[in-house]
Structures are given as C-alpha cells and as structure tokens.
Design a protein around this motif. Structure first.
Motif, PDB file in Angstrom:
ATOM      1  N   LEU A  43       0.826  -1.212   0.000  1.00 49.45           N
ATOM      2  CA  LEU A  43       0.000   0.000   0.000  1.00 49.45           C
ATOM      3  C   LEU A  43       0.860   1.261   0.000  1.00 49.45           C
ATOM      4  CD1 LEU A  43      -2.727  -0.993   2.641  1.00 49.45           C
ATOM      5  CD2 LEU A  43      -3.008  -0.834   0.160  1.00 49.45           C
ATOM      6  N   ASP A  44       2.179   1.095  -0.150  1.00 52.26           N
ATOM      7  CA  ASP A  44       3.132   2.215  -0.093  1.00 52.26           C
ATOM      8  C   ASP A  44       3.116   2.890   1.278  1.00 52.26           C
ATOM      9  OD1 ASP A  44       3.880   1.840  -2.771  1.00 52.26           O
ATOM     10  OD2 ASP A  44       2.232   3.094  -3.494  1.00 52.26           O
ATOM     11  N   ALA A  45       2.797   2.117   2.306  1.00 56.70           N
ATOM     12  CA  ALA A  45       2.714   2.656   3.662  1.00 56.70           C
ATOM     13  C   ALA A  45       3.911   2.260   4.521  1.00 56.70           C
ATOM     14  CB  ALA A  45       1.414   2.178   4.336  1.00 56.70           C
ATOM     15  N   ASP A  46       4.941   1.733   3.912  1.00 52.78           N
ATOM     16  CA  ASP A  46       6.107   1.310   4.695  1.00 52.78           C
ATOM     17  C   ASP A  46       6.722   2.434   5.537  1.00 52.78           C
ATOM     18  OD1 ASP A  46       7.877  -1.026   5.234  1.00 52.78           O
ATOM     19  OD2 ASP A  46       9.415   0.316   4.456  1.00 52.78           O
ATOM     20  N   PRO A  47       6.710   3.692   5.061  1.00 54.29           N
ATOM     21  CA  PRO A  47       7.324   4.760   5.864  1.00 54.29           C
ATOM     22  C   PRO A  47       6.707   4.954   7.252  1.00 54.29           C
ATOM     23  CG  PRO A  47       7.073   5.495   3.603  1.00 54.29           C
ATOM     24  CD  PRO A  47       6.338   4.192   3.710  1.00 54.29           C
ATOM     25  N   ILE A  48       5.460   4.503   7.458  1.00 53.20           N
ATOM     26  CA  ILE A  48       4.842   4.715   8.770  1.00 53.20           C
ATOM     27  C   ILE A  48       5.190   3.601   9.747  1.00 53.20           C
ATOM     28  CG2 ILE A  48       2.925   5.971   7.708  1.00 53.20           C
ATOM     29  CD1 ILE A  48       1.132   3.577   8.331  1.00 53.20           C
ATOM     30  N   ILE A  49       5.863   2.535   9.252  1.00 53.99           N
ATOM     31  CA  ILE A  49       6.238   1.430  10.141  1.00 53.99           C
ATOM     32  C   ILE A  49       7.500   1.806  10.913  1.00 53.99           C
ATOM     33  CG2 ILE A  49       6.848  -1.002  10.303  1.00 53.99           C
ATOM     34  CD1 ILE A  49       5.451  -1.468   7.653  1.00 53.99           C
ATOM     35  N   GLU A 122     -10.788  -8.140   2.699  1.00 57.98           N
ATOM     36  CA  GLU A 122     -11.465  -7.339   3.719  1.00 57.98           C
ATOM     37  C   GLU A 122     -10.481  -6.842   4.768  1.00 57.98           C
ATOM     38  OE1 GLU A 122     -14.516  -6.189   3.739  1.00 57.98           O
ATOM     39  OE2 GLU A 122     -14.878  -7.143   1.801  1.00 57.98           O
ATOM     40  N   GLN A 123      -9.546  -7.693   5.176  1.00 57.33           N
ATOM     41  CA  GLN A 123      -8.532  -7.267   6.137  1.00 57.33           C
ATOM     42  C   GLN A 123      -7.668  -6.152   5.547  1.00 57.33           C
ATOM     43  OE1 GLN A 123      -6.200 -10.479   7.755  1.00 57.33           O
ATOM     44  NE2 GLN A 123      -7.947 -11.453   8.758  1.00 57.33           N
ATOM     45  N   THR A 124      -7.325  -6.278   4.281  1.00 57.77           N
ATOM     46  CA  THR A 124      -6.507  -5.261   3.618  1.00 57.77           C
ATOM     47  C   THR A 124      -7.224  -3.923   3.588  1.00 57.77           C
ATOM     48  OG1 THR A 124      -5.406  -6.929   2.250  1.00 57.77           O
ATOM     49  CG2 THR A 124      -5.340  -4.651   1.469  1.00 57.77           C
ATOM     50  N   LEU A 125      -8.508  -3.939   3.286  1.00 57.81           N
ATOM     51  CA  LEU A 125      -9.288  -2.700   3.270  1.00 57.81           C
ATOM     52  C   LEU A 125      -9.318  -2.054   4.649  1.00 57.81           C
ATOM     53  CD1 LEU A 125     -12.294  -3.814   1.027  1.00 57.81           C
ATOM     54  CD2 LEU A 125     -10.491  -2.192   0.417  1.00 57.81           C
ATOM     55  N   GLU A 126      -9.450  -2.861   5.689  1.00 57.41           N
ATOM     56  CA  GLU A 126      -9.486  -2.307   7.045  1.00 57.41           C
ATOM     57  C   GLU A 126      -8.125  -1.752   7.443  1.00 57.41           C
ATOM     58  OE1 GLU A 126     -11.694  -3.468  11.096  1.00 57.41           O
ATOM     59  OE2 GLU A 126     -10.205  -4.956  10.461  1.00 57.41           O
ATOM     60  N   GLY A 132      -4.878   5.359   6.995  1.00 59.53           N
ATOM     61  CA  GLY A 132      -4.995   6.520   6.117  1.00 59.53           C
ATOM     62  C   GLY A 132      -4.668   6.229   4.670  1.00 59.53           C
ATOM     63  N   PHE A 133      -4.706   4.947   4.280  1.00 62.60           N
ATOM     64  CA  PHE A 133      -4.433   4.559   2.895  1.00 62.60           C
ATOM     65  C   PHE A 133      -5.662   3.863   2.306  1.00 62.60           C
ATOM     66  CE2 PHE A 133      -0.338   5.252   4.710  1.00 62.60           C
ATOM     67  CZ  PHE A 133       0.494   5.642   3.669  1.00 62.60           C
ATOM     68  N   GLU A 134      -6.820   4.356   2.667  1.00 65.27           N
ATOM     69  CA  GLU A 134      -8.072   3.708   2.271  1.00 65.27           C
ATOM     70  C   GLU A 134      -8.254   3.674   0.759  1.00 65.27           C
ATOM     71  OE1 GLU A 134     -12.836   3.873   3.426  1.00 65.27           O
ATOM     72  OE2 GLU A 134     -11.442   5.384   4.201  1.00 65.27           O
ATOM     73  N   SER A 135      -7.994   4.776   0.086  1.00 64.68           N
ATOM     74  CA  SER A 135      -8.170   4.838  -1.372  1.00 64.68           C
ATOM     75  C   SER A 135      -7.226   3.877  -2.078  1.00 64.68           C
ATOM     76  CB  SER A 135      -7.945   6.259  -1.882  1.00 64.68           C
ATOM     77  OG  SER A 135      -8.909   7.143  -1.363  1.00 64.68           O
ATOM     78  N   LYS A 136      -5.979   3.859  -1.628  1.00 63.10           N
ATOM     79  CA  LYS A 136      -4.987   2.964  -2.209  1.00 63.10           C
ATOM     80  C   LYS A 136      -5.406   1.511  -2.010  1.00 63.10           C
ATOM     81  CE  LYS A 136      -0.762   1.971  -3.794  1.00 63.10           C
ATOM     82  NZ  LYS A 136      -0.192   2.376  -5.084  1.00 63.10           N
ATOM     83  N   ALA A 137      -5.899   1.190  -0.805  1.00 64.46           N
ATOM     84  CA  ALA A 137      -6.330  -0.177  -0.515  1.00 64.46           C
ATOM     85  C   ALA A 137      -7.505  -0.574  -1.390  1.00 64.46           C
ATOM     86  CB  ALA A 137      -6.693  -0.310   0.961  1.00 64.46           C
ATOM     87  N   ARG A 138      -8.446   0.345  -1.573  1.00 61.01           N
ATOM     88  CA  ARG A 138      -9.615   0.049  -2.395  1.00 61.01           C
ATOM     89  C   ARG A 138      -9.216  -0.209  -3.844  1.00 61.01           C
ATOM     90  NH1 ARG A 138     -13.935  -2.343  -2.022  1.00 61.01           N
ATOM     91  NH2 ARG A 138     -14.324  -1.265  -0.026  1.00 61.01           N
ATOM     92  N   LEU A 139      -8.332   0.606  -4.381  1.00 58.49           N
ATOM     93  CA  LEU A 139      -7.882   0.410  -5.764  1.00 58.49           C
ATOM     94  C   LEU A 139      -7.170  -0.932  -5.925  1.00 58.49           C
ATOM     95  CD1 LEU A 139      -6.517   3.997  -6.614  1.00 58.49           C
ATOM     96  CD2 LEU A 139      -8.525   2.879  -7.621  1.00 58.49           C
TER      97      LEU A 139
END
Length: 279
Positions: A43-49, A122-126, A132-139
């Motif tokens: 989800l390109d969210a690695d920077p928040i980890i 469903e887990q990925t969407l949640e 804060g990556f809801e749009s990316k997850a949905r796509l």
C-alpha cells in the motif's frame, strides 16, 4: 467585500481542517505479523512502520529496520519506546503481550489468519482505512479481485485439462503438513478446479503413506521450513504416484503463497494457472 472576506475565512478554515485530517493519517505503526508488514508495503505505507519483527520483510528505501522480536516473542519495552499509535498483530502473538501494550495506552489491532481470498481483501481494506491509505487499498483490492475472478472464469469455462486433477500441496515437513480445506491456500486449488487429496484433516500432520494411497496427479511443494529440491527428491522414490510418474512435482515460492495479501494470492494463483496451461 464582506462576502470575499467571509469566503476567504471559510477557505482558510477548510484548508486547516483538511490539513489536520491529513496529519492524523500519518501514524507510527508497529507490525508484529509479516503478512501485515507486506500488506503495508504494497500500500506504499512502509514509511509509517517504526517497528517490525525479524521475520518481516526488510524496510524499503533504506529506512532503518527496527526489530522488536519475532512473531512469538516480542520486546514490549522496545515497542513502547517507539511510541506507536497502532500495533498490528495476528492471532499467534501472546495474549499477555497484547494486554501489556493496551495497559500502556497503545491501540492494538489483532487479526485472525484469513480463511479465504475474500477475507484477505477485507482485512486489507481495514488496514488501509486504519492507516490513512483507504483509497490505495480500495484500488488495489478491486484490481486483485478482478484479476482473480478472471482466472476463475477462465478455468471454469475453458480448463486446460480434460480430466479432474487431484493435488497434494505440502507446506511443512517432519511432521508432514498439507494445505487443508477451509483455508485460503486451498483456494489456490479450488479456484482452478483442482481437488485437494487431503480431506477431513484431524491435525498433527499426515503420513507419507496417506499421500501415496491417494495417488495425487500433481504435488506442489512449498519452500517453507527449508523444503527444496531435497523434498522433491524424496517424493521421486514413489514412482507409482501419478505426479511422480508424469514429472508433476512443482516448487512453489512460499514467500508469496504463504503470505496472505491480495497481491500475493493473485500472483500464486497465476503461477499455478501458468503451470496447468503448460501441462
């Protein structure tokens, strides 16, 4: 003039409100599950980890890889020191660990191992929504659902084989552990019209004699737990098994097959589908 001033103030307030909302999405996350870490990376969210386990994939883009233990044993003090807004974990994290983190005022989100591709989605969407990556997850989920549905449709209407094929899918050794019904990994088989030889599994592994008696047409071997060509060489001793006789022993990359994310599920399904088309 008053209207312009009024609209200007409203515009400024709206800008500040939106900016505040965006700021709230920048979380500090600790992931105690390799599959969740992978999901965040996809989800390109690695920077928040800010913390991950030693079994999680390494941080991207040269970001420091802060380890807080493994999937079973974690350093609670180290996690607290990282000041995370949210800790993700799977069911194998000790309840005692989760209780201590919650008592420290840290939000914890625990997931069960998904049993199906749809549950993975469903887990990925949640996860995307929480971070804060809801749009990316949905796509991403929409794209993977579509790709998987296309493959299922192809094999339902135009299977590349003329007779039903039975499969043994090994994911562990000593004891011998199989992919079983009621799991997302079994859907790699069922989605492509394949039949799992392991039914009514009681736990504790199975015997090699069981596999020989079931006469599978294909054997898939996960690389998990060090399984490699040596495992394939072992099965080749049983020349009366159709899978051995026809040279249908296939090594599967467990870093994808055993890691439940929508992307990896689709890629594993594509790998198996590609093999079946070439049979």
């Amino acid at each position: 003039m008053k209207n312009l001033l009024r609209y200007g103030i409203l515009g400024l307030l709206l800008f500040l409100f939106i900016g505040a909302g965006m700021a709230q999405k920048v979380l500090r996350v600790v992931s105690l599950a390799p599959s969740i870490t992978t999901t965040l990376q996809q989800l390109d969210a690695d920077p928040i980890i800010v913390g991950r386990t030693s079994y999680c994939p390494a941080a991207l883009n040269g970001k420091p890889n802060v380890t807080v233990g493994n999937v079973l044993e974690t350093n609670i003090e180290k996690i607290i020191a990282l000041r995370p807004d949210l800790v993700f974990c799977m069911a194998f994290t000790k309840a005692e660990t989760l209780e201590k983190l919650r008592k420290a005022g840290i939000k914890v989100k625990e997931y069960q191992t998904p049993k199906s591709f749809e549950e993975i989605c469903e887990q990925t969407l949640e996860i995307g929504s929480l971070c804060g990556f809801e749009s990316k997850a949905r796509l991403m989920v929409d794209a993977e659902r579509k790709a998987v549905a296309t493959l299922r449709e192809e094999f339902r209407n135009h299977p590349p084989y003329t007779a039903p094929l039975s499969v043994f899918f090994q994911i562990g050794d000593n004891p011998l552990f199989p992919v079983i019904e009621g799991t997302y990994m079994n859907q790699y088989l069922s989605f492509l019209g394949l039949t799992n030889i392991v039914t009514d599994y009681k736990g504790g592994g199975i015997s090699h004699e069981y596999v020989v008696a079931k006469q599978p047409d294909i054997i898939f071997l996960s690389l998990m737990s060090g399984l490699d060509d040596a495992a394939a060489a072992y099965w080749k001793k049983f020349e009366n098994i159709p899978a051995v006789r026809e040279g249908r022993i296939v090594l599967v990359d467990d870093s994808m097959a055993c890691c439940p994310t929508p992307v990896f599920f689709r890629k594993t399904l594509e790998f198996i589908a590609a093999y079946l088309r070439k049979m």
